[in-house]
Design a protein around this motif. Structure first.
Motif, PDB file in Angstrom:
ATOM      1  N   ARG A   6      24.151  78.439   1.774  1.00  0.00           N
ATOM      2  CA  ARG A   6      24.451  77.063   1.387  1.00  0.00           C
ATOM      3  C   ARG A   6      23.426  76.137   2.029  1.00  0.00           C
ATOM      4  NH1 ARG A   6      29.937  77.059   4.979  1.00  0.00           N
ATOM      5  NH2 ARG A   6      28.961  77.545   6.945  1.00  0.00           N
ATOM      6  N   PHE A   7      23.401  74.899   1.578  1.00  0.00           N
ATOM      7  CA  PHE A   7      22.619  73.892   2.284  1.00  0.00           C
ATOM      8  C   PHE A   7      23.385  73.525   3.534  1.00  0.00           C
ATOM      9  CE2 PHE A   7      21.341  73.309  -2.174  1.00  0.00           C
ATOM     10  CZ  PHE A   7      20.013  73.682  -2.015  1.00  0.00           C
ATOM     11  N   ARG A   8      22.663  73.231   4.598  1.00  0.00           N
ATOM     12  CA  ARG A   8      23.345  72.867   5.837  1.00  0.00           C
ATOM     13  C   ARG A   8      24.195  71.619   5.600  1.00  0.00           C
ATOM     14  NH1 ARG A   8      19.220  73.312  10.799  1.00  0.00           N
ATOM     15  NH2 ARG A   8      21.082  72.577  11.876  1.00  0.00           N
ATOM     16  N   GLN A  60      26.958  71.587   4.173  1.00  0.00           N
ATOM     17  CA  GLN A  60      27.919  71.821   3.100  1.00  0.00           C
ATOM     18  C   GLN A  60      29.010  72.783   3.545  1.00  0.00           C
ATOM     19  OE1 GLN A  60      25.707  73.023  -0.365  1.00  0.00           O
ATOM     20  NE2 GLN A  60      25.866  70.938  -1.139  1.00  0.00           N
ATOM     21  N   TYR A  84      21.943  77.150  -7.526  1.00  0.00           N
ATOM     22  CA  TYR A  84      22.661  75.935  -7.154  1.00  0.00           C
ATOM     23  C   TYR A  84      22.478  74.854  -8.214  1.00  0.00           C
ATOM     24  CZ  TYR A  84      24.456  72.173  -4.233  1.00  0.00           C
ATOM     25  OH  TYR A  84      25.191  71.138  -3.747  1.00  0.00           O
ATOM     26  N   ARG A  92      24.178  75.491 -11.421  1.00  0.00           N
ATOM     27  CA  ARG A  92      25.619  75.273 -11.398  1.00  0.00           C
ATOM     28  C   ARG A  92      25.957  73.807 -11.174  1.00  0.00           C
ATOM     29  NH1 ARG A  92      29.833  78.743  -7.949  1.00  0.00           N
ATOM     30  NH2 ARG A  92      31.562  77.297  -8.162  1.00  0.00           N
ATOM     31  N   PHE A  93      25.175  73.128 -10.344  1.00  0.00           N
ATOM     32  CA  PHE A  93      25.569  71.770  -9.950  1.00  0.00           C
ATOM     33  C   PHE A  93      24.657  70.675 -10.492  1.00  0.00           C
ATOM     34  CE2 PHE A  93      27.251  74.168  -6.105  1.00  0.00           C
ATOM     35  CZ  PHE A  93      28.475  74.362  -6.704  1.00  0.00           C
ATOM     36  N   GLY A  94      23.658  71.050 -11.274  1.00  0.00           N
ATOM     37  CA  GLY A  94      22.833  70.022 -11.890  1.00  0.00           C
ATOM     38  C   GLY A  94      21.441  69.936 -11.284  1.00  0.00           C
ATOM     39  N   GLY A 118      18.191  68.627  -9.648  1.00  0.00           N
ATOM     40  CA  GLY A 118      17.981  67.572  -8.669  1.00  0.00           C
ATOM     41  C   GLY A 118      19.078  67.504  -7.627  1.00  0.00           C
ATOM     42  N   ALA A 119      20.094  68.360  -7.773  1.00  0.00           N
ATOM     43  CA  ALA A 119      21.198  68.322  -6.814  1.00  0.00           C
ATOM     44  C   ALA A 119      20.834  69.042  -5.523  1.00  0.00           C
ATOM     45  CB  ALA A 119      22.451  68.943  -7.429  1.00  0.00           C
ATOM     46  N   PHE A 147      19.116  70.268  -2.056  1.00  0.00           N
ATOM     47  CA  PHE A 147      19.105  69.463  -0.858  1.00  0.00           C
ATOM     48  C   PHE A 147      18.254  70.109   0.203  1.00  0.00           C
ATOM     49  CE2 PHE A 147      22.091  66.795   1.668  1.00  0.00           C
ATOM     50  CZ  PHE A 147      22.114  65.783   0.752  1.00  0.00           C
ATOM     51  N   GLU A 167      15.565  69.771   1.841  1.00  0.00           N
ATOM     52  CA  GLU A 167      14.939  69.156   3.025  1.00  0.00           C
ATOM     53  C   GLU A 167      15.833  69.286   4.250  1.00  0.00           C
ATOM     54  OE1 GLU A 167      16.009  66.981   0.372  1.00  0.00           O
ATOM     55  OE2 GLU A 167      14.441  67.962  -0.766  1.00  0.00           O
TER      56      GLU A 167
END
Lengths: 699, 720
Positions: free
Chosen positions: A559-561, A563, A592, A595-597, A599-600, A602, A604
């Motif tokens: 996952r992204f940190r 989250q 990701y 599933r979530f679009g 540009g969603a 994260f 960085e």
């Protein structure tokens, strides 16, 4: 001498069995489940199979090479609270973990239930507080010992728990997956204090981060093990006495089979044993006919279950929802709503609603004539002419049209001012729309559009209703597989021996990282995967798999940190290089955003890998299926009146003997098979393929 | 030019189509919400501090989900503002607002709304809102606990268009994003809003294409009308009258704790309710002032969760409701009062007082007494920690553990332990391991606090307590904010005791890690050396250094009914489960236990002695001998009512007298001291906790926390 491959799905009401012979012929059998003796229901179906082949049951059983089954033993034991008393040992300060439930009181409830604050309460904790003991010890996030294990405290805890009635033990200490020394020592002490005691350690059974679900799952597993063991022992001995020589296999929630010896250690991994079979079957049949994206729809008596096959693989969940508890065990994802043939229609304030209350099997729909007086979906199907009163469940039950009409008239037609037929069609329209809405929700939540999927419809009522909910979704094809009435059993027969090994080993990349391998060292990842793979291989070989038949699939939960939710991303390379590690992160971003679009992502902020997973599989011997081999059909279809679109129309009625490869059926039509009624809508056509599957398309 | 909202009469829709469309609207709403959640990367959104709704053309809520409920009403307020201020609304417009004085609880809550047009007229609005992690202001996170005016807080966005005719208003977008410390997160949330609105709009159009806009509109109208009709019918079954309850917001001042009062006087006439908060304390530059958006949200949340228990949730449940309060109070703050804490301040106090008033009314009905519950959510305890984490990186994190308070007791069940929240029905917290992996704070315990729920025939839910110590870092700083520290906001019903108070506590120089390293258990702060300090309810920069311990204890549910009437077997079970201490079993419940089992004789003796002690301390009312006929009604567990406005004790049937001047006048009065209350209940010096008891059997009929000099209000005055 023939060889048979047998699979059974022992459900709450029916036991379904498929018998496949080495010529590829598939026999389908159904019998009532005997709740106290699941093996009996299986034997009843096998007697039908033996009779059909003109052989004795013992002779048929002797020629069975593979016997696999799904069971609700663990499910029922858990839902009905029939399990052994677990003494649970936890870290001092955290003995309330199970009852706190992280504060959630809504898990497993539908929205209407959540909104009723008055009755919104938590389910009882899996282990009552008096059977939980805290011991002094503490390990931190890095696996370091903050406080040493107080052994005298452990001995006291064990003695207290025994005094409180503990029959088996579970141990779940904080961060035990990062350092299992304390848990192992606790196990030794229990062995000294209570020789021969059954002990489940969370670090061994489920070395995953997240103490609530780990503790819950470990405790549930510990309590179910003795129950499952007793049941499987008796099951095996009944079948062996009847002549079975093969070692029986059991379906797990993850969609794979395991030996009884292995599954006894992982009893909690079988709670979804039955329902997942249908998804595996759809995957199998979909692959054969070129459908890589499938939405599986199983409409039974009380619920409508939806699963997904994406790019040829079942969509998995990292957890298993059973009742109101979420176990941290991977399962084939199946979502359910209370919509089935038994769903009750009612009118309140002039508003017509269907379900979620169900008439169940007893008293059942009004048309069953077993004392039910409330109108259900099945009553509507009968009144509308879709169901043949004389050919329900293969003719085992004659349906009473007048009782169905009376129930609908009194409870729906009169209060709404509709005719009985209009009311019946209304009931059907509403339940079909609700099912379509759920399918849509399931696909959309995964980031997909339902129109990209083929619908597979099975279960007692799925093939009758799919023409309507499938059309509503805009799915290009609706497939009613030839195995529809025994689909889960068929799926169990299609499954592989499967072993899952997991370990949480959280690692992060700092914000701004571009070379992810610098923070996620390939050597460390490889070592972890290798260890898990070796363990999984060893277990599969012990279960009888040939070393060279084993395939290994690796994945990480990432996952992204910052989250909460993780995604599972496959790791293809057997030995990861730095480039491969970066590719895993890229793949994650891709999944990701899919599933979530767009540009969603994260990136960085850095990413976090939490858990490593290895799934080892080995195929179970099976025949090449020849489910179809349709002879040329014979005879002319009959005609029946069906109420559709507000008027009575003539529908052609086909029976099994009319079907053949390439047959085109023009809607409005009904296909009556043994145990299954298939409807093709007025704006649809269907074709029967070489396997006997019926494929419905909008015109 | 006026806005082209439709005014034609509702189109008839048949019952089948109605139900199909109704379900599809749900599905559209949940698809919009799912899209927002998926596209937003914000942990706050994942913690359900967001919502998505479908509104009618006039801005009434048609479809609402179960998200954080406190801001539930601001979407409708926002649409009203947009319709009022703009007469050139066109397809492709998306409106934005976060101005707390107009339509938000605080600046963090940004609302996007989009009108849906069919044939040139607005047929519906779609709206979504999410708490933004930071929108500037003097403190990171934009919870500005020390701000003295609104200009020190996060950016205020007036009603405007973030998208005009499908073209993004880039200047406005950039202005907002640039004012956040977290540009990317905010921009991402905004993108999520637009994506969610787009998806929902597209699906809404598909629905209209298939069934016709008229049928879709008619369905929305009818769902509202049905809920309204059901509510009005329910209200008609309840007695007309004035019902009142008060709660307080305690604010730390220089050398004292000041109390702001938030009384709710609720008048029910026929099928209408008026909630009057006019007597609330004036606004002041203290943390926790709320605006009208917060106040209306408090009332709307209660209407949904009490009356909406069996009635579908939508604006129909607000149509018979009026909220009265002039501007400039602590619940209707206006410029320039600081309001960044308005999402977790006086609006919660208003929920407590309005909740108490509603419970007093519902309890007049045998049919609805099981709908009544006491103040459900006392205070949000903000625990935001920041510093350098174990990975050497800066961190700032709001701990959600403080959400795990105990729920209120009902007439038929105990409150939910650790997770009884009404304002977030589906919420919860993370795992300890999850938190420890990310932040340099080691949990010493996270557990349910025994006796923290108010004792009662049915007890209030117990709540959470957690203790943290820094690990692998020199120190962290806590931004702490709450109320209900010096008084219980969570009063009980019908003789049930209040739940425990909120508390932040710190031990400096405890040497806890050495202590643990030596293998010595730590069960409570009292076992630790060092300097012990209870921190003020608002502590903007609490330093927690290596070796210190920080502990947070939440405010918990009130009980229902006199604890002396609790089934002793349930008390024994609670003691066995660790939910009730032996001390409380004896002292509050009067239950004697022997080896964990109920000692019936000992219990009788103990309960009798507690009653006698009560009787000895009771200020008895003037008793007049009145005759009463057969009972005609009830008031909760406490009273039977008779013709002529006479009440008798529901427990001992003794006729108490006329209730015309307030039932309090016919009850005995016992001021409760620490020995009569749970161990963690504080009572501010200006207040007293008072039991109103039956003068005959001394059963507690109501326990309230009220001004020490006596209360000016009446629990109820019936007018029918």
């Amino acid at each position: 001498m023939p060889t048979y491959y047998v699979a059974s799905d022992i459900g709450g009401t029916f036991t379904d069995t498929v018998v496949i012979d080495d010529a590829g012929g598939v026999g389908r059998y159904k019998s009532s489940t005997v709740p106290d003796n699941p093996a009996q229901g299986v034997l009843d179906t096998l007697v039908l199979a033996a009779d059909e082949r003109g052989v004795a049951l013992a002779d048929l059983l002797a020629d069975v090479e593979v016997f696999a089954h799904g069971t609700t033993v663990a499910t029922n034991a858990m839902l009905e609270g029939r399990h052994r008393k677990v003494g649970l040992i936890q870290t001092r300060g955290f003995g309330d973990t199970l009852s706190v439930m992280r504060g959630f009181k809504s898990i497993g409830l539908d929205e209407e239930e959540v909104k009723r604050f008055r009755t919104l309460v938590k389910q009882p904790a899996a282990v009552p507080r008096r059977l939980i003991a805290e011991v002094t010890e503490r390990i931190d996030y890095a696996g370091r010992v903050v406080s040493p294990l107080d052994e005298a405290d452990v001995r006291r805890a064990v003695s207290d728990l025994r005094a409180a009635g503990a029959e088996v033990f579970a141990v779940s200490l904080l961060w035990s997956f990062a350092n299992d020394a304390h848990e192992r020592r606790v196990a030794e002490i229990i062995a000294e204090e209570v020789p021969g005691a059954s002990v489940t350690l969370s670090s061994e059974f489920l070395p995953r981060i997240g103490e609530y679900e780990r503790t819950l799952t470990t405790a549930v597993n510990a309590s179910l093990r003795p129950v499952l063991r007793t049941s499987l022992d008796s099951f095996e001995s009944t079948l062996t006495k009847a002549g079975l020589r093969a070692d029986p296999l059991l379906m797990q929630s993850n969609g794979g089979l395991a030996t009884f010896a292995e599954v006894e250690k992982r009893a909690a991994a079988t709670v979804m044993s039955g329902p997942v079979g249908g998804v595996v079957a759809s995957q199998f049949l979909g692959a054969r006919s070129g459908h890589r994206n499938v939405v599986t729809t199983d409409m039974g008596g009380t619920s409508f279950d939806v699963g997904l096959v994406l790019d040829g693989r079942p969509v998995m969940s990292n957890t298993t929802l059973i009742g109101r508890d979420e176990l941290a065990l991977p399962s084939v994802a199946v979502r359910a709503i209370g919509a089935g043939a038994g769903s009750i229609a009612s009118v309140r304030n002039g508003v017509l609603q269907v379900g979620p209350e169900s008439a169940g099997a007893r008293p059942g729909p009004a048309c069953y004539g077993r004392g039910g007086t409330l109108p259900t979906v099945a009553d509507a199907d009968l009144v509308l002419g879709y169901l043949n009163p004389d050919n329900f469940l293969g003719g085992r039950l004659t349906l009473d049209v007048e009782k169905a009409r009376a129930a609908i008239d009194e409870h729906v037609a009169k209060p709404t001012g509709l005719t009985v037929e209009q009311a019946a069609e209304g009931i059907k329209t509403i339940v079909d729309a609700r099912m379509a809405d759920l399918v849509r929700q399931v696909t959309v939540e995964q980031g997909y559009d339902p129109t990209d999927f083929t619908v597979f419809a099975y279960g007692g009522a799925g093939p009758l209703h799919a023409f309507s909910y499938g059309a509503e979704l805009g799915c290009p094809q609706i497939v009613v597989p030839i195995t529809a009435s025994v689909h889960s059993a068929f799926g169990i027969g299609c499954s592989d021996l499967t072993m899952v090994e997991e370990l949480s080993k959280p690692m992060q990349t700092p914000p701004g990282t571009t070379d992810h391998a610098s923070a996620l060292p390939p050597a460390e990842l490889n070592a972890t995967f290798d260890e898990l793979a070796a363990r999984a291989r060893r277990d599969l070989v012990a279960a009888g798999a040939a070393e060279d038949s084993i395939s290994i699939a690796r994945s990480v939960e990432i996952r992204f940190r910052a989250q909460i939710h993780v995604l599972t991303v496959p790791v293809e390379a057997e030995t990861l290089t730095a480039a491969d590690v970066n590719a895993v992160v890229e793949r994650f971003v891709e999944v990701y955003e899919g599933r979530f679009g767009k540009g969603a992502a994260f990136l960085e902020g850095g990413v976090e890998i939490t858990t490593f997973r290895v799934v080892a599989t080995s195929p179970v011997p099976r025949a090449e299926f020849d489910t179809g081999a349709q002879a040329a059909g014979s005879g002319e279809p009959g005609l029946r009146r069906v109420f559709s679109g507000g008027e009575w129309r003539e529908a052609k009625v086909y029976r099994a003997e009319h079907l053949h490869d390439g047959l085109r059926i023009e809607g409005l039509a009904i296909v009556e098979l043994r145990d299954t009624t298939v409807v093709i809508g007025p704006d649809q056509d269907a074709e029967v393929d070489g396997f006997g599957d019926i494929i419905i398309q909008n015109r | 030019m006026t806005n082209p909202t439709s005014t034609d009469t509702p189109h008839a829709v048949d019952p089948v189509t109605f139900e199909v469309i109704r379900h599809k609207l749900w599905s559209i709403n949940s698809e919009g919400a799912t899209t927002v959640e998926h596209v937003s990367g914000s942990p706050v959104v994942h913690a359900t501090d967001y919502n998505f709704g479908i509104y009618t053309a006039a801005g009434e809520m048609a479809i609402i989900g179960t998200y954080l409920l406190t801001p539930i009403y601001t979407g409708a307020m926002a649409i009203e503002v947009f319709l009022d201020r703009y007469d050139d609304i066109e397809p492709g417009d998306v409106f934005i607002i976060n101005d707390p004085y107009l339509a938000a609880m605080h600046q963090n809550d940004v609302q996007f709304c989009k009108p849906v047009f069919r044939d040139g007229e607005i047929v519906a609005w779609l709206g979504c809102m999410a708490h933004q992690v930071d929108l500037g202001g003097m403190d990171p996170g934009s919870w500005c606990t020390t701000a003295t005016d609104v200009f020190q807080e996060g950016i205020r966005i007036p009603p405007g268009r973030i998208v005009r005719r499908d073209v993004l208003n880039q200047e406005l977008w950039d202005t907002i994003v640039l004012n956040s410390r977290m540009h990317d997160t905010v921009a991402n949330d905004f993108r999520a809003f637009l994506a969610g609105l787009r998806v929902a709009e597209q699906r809404f159009h598909e629905l209209c294409d298939r069934y016709g806009a008229a049928q879709v509109k008619a369905t929305m109208e009818r769902t509202l009308d049905n809920s309204e009709a059901e509510l009005r019918a329910m209200l008609q079954e309840l007695p007309d009258g004035v019902y009142e309850h008060t709660s307080y917001l305690d604010r730390p001042a220089a050398d004292s704790v000041e109390l702001l009062q938030v009384p709710c006087r609720m008048t029910k006439t026929g099928d209408r309710i008026v909630f009057d908060f006019s007597e609330s304390s004036p606004q002041s530059p203290a943390y926790g002032m709320t605006t009208r958006g917060g106040l209306l949200g408090a009332v709307a949340t209660l209407m949904l969760c009490t009356f909406g228990s069996d009635i579908p949730w939508n604006h129909g449940l607000m149509r018979p409701v009026e909220v009265v309060a002039p501007d400039g109070l602590c619940v209707t703050a206006v410029e320039p009062m600081p309001v960044s804490g308005g999402a977790a301040g006086a609006n919660w106090t208003a929920t407590c007082s309005a909740g108490g008033a509603i419970a007093k009314m519902l309890s007049f009905s045998e049919k609805y007494e099981n709908h009544a519950f006491g103040p459900s959510d006392g205070s949000w305890q903000l625990n935001q920690f920041g510093g350098i984490d174990q990975h050497g990186e800066p961190f700032a994190s709001m701990y959600m553990d403080s959400l795990l308070w105990g729920g209120p007791a009902f007439s038929f069940r105990d409150g939910v332990d650790t997770g009884g929240s009404m304002v977030i029905l589906g919420g919860g917290a993370g795992d300890v391991e999850q938190q420890e992996m990310r932040h340099p704070l080691l949990y010493l315990w996270r557990r349910q606090v025994p006796d923290s729920g108010g004792a009662g025939t049915f007890r209030g839910g117990n709540g959470i307590q957690f203790a943290l110590t820094p690990i692998d870092t020199a120190e962290v700083t806590g931004v702490l904010g709450t109320h209900g520290v010096t008084l219980p906001n969570r009063t009980g019903l019908f003789g049930g005791l209040p739940g425990s108070c909120a508390r932040f506590e710190r031990v400096t120089g405890s040497g806890v890690l050495d202590h643990l390293g030596e293998g010595r258990p730590v069960g409570a702060l009292t076992e630790l050396a060092g300097e012990h300090q209870v921190l003020p309810g608002v502590s903007p920069a609490a330093r927690i250094a290596h070796g210190d311990v920080f502990e947070c204890t939440v405010q918990n549910g009130g009980g229902y009914g006199d604890p002396l009437l609790r089934d002793p077997a349930r008390v024994a079970a609670d003691v066995e489960a660790g939910a009730v201490s032996l001390d409380a079993a004896a002292r509050l419940y009067g239950v004697a236990l022997s080896d964990g089992a109920v000692d019936p004789d000992g219990t009788d003796t103990l309960r009798a002695s507690i009653r006698e002690a009560r009787r000895a301390r009771m200020t008895a009312p003037e008793r007049s001998t009145v005759a009463a006929g057969e009972p005609t009604g009830i008031w909760g567990a406490s009273l039977l009512t008779h013709e002529g406005g006479i009440a008798s004790c529901r427990h001992c049937s003794t006729v108490l007298g006329p209730i015309g001047d307030g039932w309090e006048a016919i009850a005995g009065r016992v001021v409760l001291g620490p020995d009569d209350l749970g161990s963690r209940v504080e009572v501010h010096a200006d207040l007293a906790t008072v039991a109103y008891v039956c003068p005959e059997c001394v059963t507690a009929l109501w326990v309230d926390t009220e001004p020490a000099e006596g209360k000016a209000w009446k629990d109820f005055v019936l007018t029918a």
